[in-house]
Design a protein around this motif. Sequence first.
Motif, PDB file in Angstrom:
ATOM      1  N   ASP A  21      11.322 -22.790 -22.529  1.00  0.00           N
ATOM      2  CA  ASP A  21      11.165 -23.857 -21.536  1.00  0.00           C
ATOM      3  C   ASP A  21      12.469 -24.653 -21.422  1.00  0.00           C
ATOM      4  OD1 ASP A  21      10.139 -25.661 -19.729  1.00  0.00           O
ATOM      5  OD2 ASP A  21       9.219 -26.933 -21.268  1.00  0.00           O
ATOM      6  N   PRO A  22      13.527 -24.019 -20.863  1.00  0.00           N
ATOM      7  CA  PRO A  22      14.822 -24.713 -20.778  1.00  0.00           C
ATOM      8  C   PRO A  22      14.786 -25.948 -19.884  1.00  0.00           C
ATOM      9  CG  PRO A  22      14.846 -22.673 -19.501  1.00  0.00           C
ATOM     10  CD  PRO A  22      13.567 -22.673 -20.286  1.00  0.00           C
ATOM     11  N   VAL A  23      13.793 -26.028 -18.996  1.00  0.00           N
ATOM     12  CA  VAL A  23      13.686 -27.209 -18.133  1.00  0.00           C
ATOM     13  C   VAL A  23      13.468 -28.463 -18.976  1.00  0.00           C
ATOM     14  CG1 VAL A  23      12.347 -28.276 -16.281  1.00  0.00           C
ATOM     15  CG2 VAL A  23      12.812 -25.823 -16.232  1.00  0.00           C
ATOM     16  N   GLY A  24      12.766 -28.284 -20.103  1.00  0.00           N
ATOM     17  CA  GLY A  24      12.518 -29.420 -20.980  1.00  0.00           C
ATOM     18  C   GLY A  24      13.803 -29.999 -21.528  1.00  0.00           C
ATOM     19  N   LEU A  25      14.804 -29.136 -21.760  1.00  0.00           N
ATOM     20  CA  LEU A  25      16.090 -29.600 -22.275  1.00  0.00           C
ATOM     21  C   LEU A  25      16.777 -30.493 -21.245  1.00  0.00           C
ATOM     22  CD1 LEU A  25      18.645 -27.519 -24.245  1.00  0.00           C
ATOM     23  CD2 LEU A  25      19.441 -28.767 -22.239  1.00  0.00           C
ATOM     24  N   VAL A  26      16.734 -30.075 -19.986  1.00  0.00           N
ATOM     25  CA  VAL A  26      17.346 -30.879 -18.922  1.00  0.00           C
ATOM     26  C   VAL A  26      16.546 -32.164 -18.704  1.00  0.00           C
ATOM     27  CG1 VAL A  26      17.991 -30.901 -16.483  1.00  0.00           C
ATOM     28  CG2 VAL A  26      18.270 -28.803 -17.834  1.00  0.00           C
ATOM     29  N   PHE A  27      15.205 -32.046 -18.791  1.00  0.00           N
ATOM     30  CA  PHE A  27      14.359 -33.225 -18.600  1.00  0.00           C
ATOM     31  C   PHE A  27      14.661 -34.289 -19.649  1.00  0.00           C
ATOM     32  CE2 PHE A  27      10.411 -35.604 -19.282  1.00  0.00           C
ATOM     33  CZ  PHE A  27      10.178 -36.063 -17.990  1.00  0.00           C
ATOM     34  N   ALA A  28      14.955 -33.837 -20.878  1.00  0.00           N
ATOM     35  CA  ALA A  28      15.274 -34.775 -21.961  1.00  0.00           C
ATOM     36  C   ALA A  28      16.575 -35.519 -21.701  1.00  0.00           C
ATOM     37  CB  ALA A  28      15.367 -34.025 -23.289  1.00  0.00           C
ATOM     38  N   MET A  29      17.388 -35.012 -20.768  1.00  0.00           N
ATOM     39  CA  MET A  29      18.649 -35.667 -20.427  1.00  0.00           C
ATOM     40  C   MET A  29      18.465 -36.679 -19.299  1.00  0.00           C
ATOM     41  SD  MET A  29      20.950 -32.205 -20.365  1.00  0.00           S
ATOM     42  CE  MET A  29      22.376 -33.065 -19.683  1.00  0.00           C
ATOM     43  N   GLY A  30      17.215 -36.917 -18.896  1.00  0.00           N
ATOM     44  CA  GLY A  30      16.958 -37.761 -17.734  1.00  0.00           C
ATOM     45  C   GLY A  30      17.611 -39.124 -17.809  1.00  0.00           C
ATOM     46  N   GLN A  31      17.406 -39.816 -18.940  1.00  0.00           N
ATOM     47  CA  GLN A  31      17.953 -41.171 -19.060  1.00  0.00           C
ATOM     48  C   GLN A  31      19.487 -41.175 -19.049  1.00  0.00           C
ATOM     49  OE1 GLN A  31      17.492 -43.449 -22.796  1.00  0.00           O
ATOM     50  NE2 GLN A  31      16.548 -45.043 -21.564  1.00  0.00           N
ATOM     51  N   PRO A  32      20.150 -40.347 -19.862  1.00  0.00           N
ATOM     52  CA  PRO A  32      21.624 -40.318 -19.807  1.00  0.00           C
ATOM     53  C   PRO A  32      22.160 -39.958 -18.426  1.00  0.00           C
ATOM     54  CG  PRO A  32      20.846 -39.198 -21.776  1.00  0.00           C
ATOM     55  CD  PRO A  32      19.645 -39.479 -20.933  1.00  0.00           C
ATOM     56  N   LEU A  33      21.502 -39.006 -17.758  1.00  0.00           N
ATOM     57  CA  LEU A  33      21.964 -38.619 -16.423  1.00  0.00           C
ATOM     58  C   LEU A  33      21.808 -39.780 -15.445  1.00  0.00           C
ATOM     59  CD1 LEU A  33      20.615 -34.962 -16.052  1.00  0.00           C
ATOM     60  CD2 LEU A  33      23.006 -35.703 -16.039  1.00  0.00           C
ATOM     61  N   LEU A  34      20.705 -40.508 -15.602  1.00  0.00           N
ATOM     62  CA  LEU A  34      20.466 -41.648 -14.708  1.00  0.00           C
ATOM     63  C   LEU A  34      21.552 -42.698 -14.888  1.00  0.00           C
ATOM     64  CD1 LEU A  34      18.264 -42.457 -12.660  1.00  0.00           C
ATOM     65  CD2 LEU A  34      17.202 -43.807 -14.475  1.00  0.00           C
ATOM     66  N   PHE A  35      21.872 -43.014 -16.131  1.00  0.00           N
ATOM     67  CA  PHE A  35      22.930 -43.990 -16.405  1.00  0.00           C
ATOM     68  C   PHE A  35      24.274 -43.481 -15.884  1.00  0.00           C
ATOM     69  CE2 PHE A  35      19.983 -45.822 -19.534  1.00  0.00           C
ATOM     70  CZ  PHE A  35      20.178 -47.170 -19.291  1.00  0.00           C
ATOM     71  N   LEU A  36      24.524 -42.187 -16.079  1.00  0.00           N
ATOM     72  CA  LEU A  36      25.809 -41.626 -15.653  1.00  0.00           C
ATOM     73  C   LEU A  36      25.978 -41.709 -14.142  1.00  0.00           C
ATOM     74  CD1 LEU A  36      28.325 -40.016 -16.712  1.00  0.00           C
ATOM     75  CD2 LEU A  36      27.090 -37.959 -16.011  1.00  0.00           C
ATOM     76  N   LEU A  37      24.941 -41.331 -13.414  1.00  0.00           N
ATOM     77  CA  LEU A  37      25.050 -41.271 -11.961  1.00  0.00           C
ATOM     78  C   LEU A  37      24.958 -42.649 -11.306  1.00  0.00           C
ATOM     79  CD1 LEU A  37      22.868 -38.087 -11.328  1.00  0.00           C
ATOM     80  CD2 LEU A  37      25.359 -38.264 -11.356  1.00  0.00           C
ATOM     81  N   LEU A  38      24.099 -43.522 -11.845  1.00  0.00           N
ATOM     82  CA  LEU A  38      23.907 -44.828 -11.215  1.00  0.00           C
ATOM     83  C   LEU A  38      24.979 -45.834 -11.606  1.00  0.00           C
ATOM     84  CD1 LEU A  38      20.031 -45.341 -11.356  1.00  0.00           C
ATOM     85  CD2 LEU A  38      21.447 -44.539  -9.469  1.00  0.00           C
ATOM     86  N   PHE A  39      25.278 -45.913 -12.912  1.00  0.00           N
ATOM     87  CA  PHE A  39      26.215 -46.935 -13.385  1.00  0.00           C
ATOM     88  C   PHE A  39      27.653 -46.421 -13.418  1.00  0.00           C
ATOM     89  CE2 PHE A  39      22.113 -48.274 -15.023  1.00  0.00           C
ATOM     90  CZ  PHE A  39      22.103 -49.617 -14.684  1.00  0.00           C
ATOM     91  N   GLY A  40      27.797 -45.134 -13.712  1.00  0.00           N
ATOM     92  CA  GLY A  40      29.154 -44.586 -13.778  1.00  0.00           C
ATOM     93  C   GLY A  40      29.882 -44.689 -12.460  1.00  0.00           C
ATOM     94  N   SER A  41      29.150 -44.482 -11.377  1.00  0.00           N
ATOM     95  CA  SER A  41      29.791 -44.538 -10.065  1.00  0.00           C
ATOM     96  C   SER A  41      30.209 -45.945  -9.685  1.00  0.00           C
ATOM     97  CB  SER A  41      28.834 -43.973  -8.999  1.00  0.00           C
ATOM     98  OG  SER A  41      27.623 -44.708  -8.994  1.00  0.00           O
ATOM     99  N   LEU A  42      29.652 -46.957 -10.382  1.00  0.00           N
ATOM    100  CA  LEU A  42      30.034 -48.343 -10.094  1.00  0.00           C
ATOM    101  C   LEU A  42      31.346 -48.730 -10.765  1.00  0.00           C
ATOM    102  CD1 LEU A  42      26.547 -50.068 -10.525  1.00  0.00           C
ATOM    103  CD2 LEU A  42      27.658 -49.363  -8.405  1.00  0.00           C
ATOM    104  N   LEU A  43      31.752 -47.927 -11.758  1.00  0.00           N
ATOM    105  CA  LEU A  43      32.966 -48.230 -12.505  1.00  0.00           C
ATOM    106  C   LEU A  43      34.117 -47.427 -11.931  1.00  0.00           C
ATOM    107  CD1 LEU A  43      31.355 -48.029 -16.050  1.00  0.00           C
ATOM    108  CD2 LEU A  43      31.826 -50.087 -14.720  1.00  0.00           C
ATOM    109  N   ASP A  44      35.030 -48.092 -11.319  1.00  0.00           N
ATOM    110  CA  ASP A  44      36.138 -47.417 -10.655  1.00  0.00           C
ATOM    111  C   ASP A  44      37.083 -46.786 -11.687  1.00  0.00           C
ATOM    112  OD1 ASP A  44      37.790 -46.575  -8.627  1.00  0.00           O
ATOM    113  OD2 ASP A  44      38.989 -48.415  -8.674  1.00  0.00           O
TER     114      ASP A  44
END
Length: 245
Positions: A21-44
């Motif tokens: 169930d490799p999808v579970g591995l990606v799902f477990a990255m949900g929070q880090p990915l969210l921070f990366l995409l939402l907050f990372g893009s705010l930091l120039d």
Amino acid sequence: MKILRDTMTVFSREATPALRDPVGLVFAMGQPLLFLLLFGSLLDDSWQWFVPGILVMMCLVGPMGAGHSLLIELTGGSMERMMVTPLNRTAMLVGRDLKESITLLVQAVLIVALAMTLGFRLHPAGVLAALLMLTVFGIGLSSLSFVLAIRSQPSGALFWVVTQTLMFPLTLLSGVLLPLEQGPAWLRAVGAVNPVSHIVDAQRALFSGRFDDMSVLYGGVVAVVVALVGLVVGTRAMRRGVTGA
């Protein structure tokens, strides 16, 4: 050697469900990915600063919560059946640590690859050293998490109380998301005694290719000490059995 064969047996047992169930591995990255995409893009142009913090956060969430799977086996009785087999007790811990380490590495590589498309600059030698340090630190955290799961029997309540109580202060007071050096004196003082802060600083130095930064030494010492303590305490807990006594 028997301990190596037993370690691979335990690793295979732990890794097989994740491979199915490799999808579970990606799902477990949900929070880090969210921070990366939402907050990372705010930091120039701050990916070199932000990405290492995200990886440390991922290390805290994954290995620190690794004991959850053991807790399920303990309450279900499958771990007790495993303990009566001739498997080496140390291998039971190391095999589980190995599975958590490889999972963390795969997730970290995926995060770095994604960050490169957003502007992250790769320093190959520094990234390799940083991932090695992160793996060592993760081994210590997962070992301690397994010990906590054993000690939390039979209800498991202690496991959740301790992990949730520790995880957020350790994360927020380590400078993962915001630079502590710009905070008040009390915040900087708390951050200085937080071992995770040293890992975060070392990761940022290595990801920028600054091997001669003193934070690399401090972070390396913290990672090795946590790993040694985790392995010693974890091995002792496994050898004593999983009765929680």
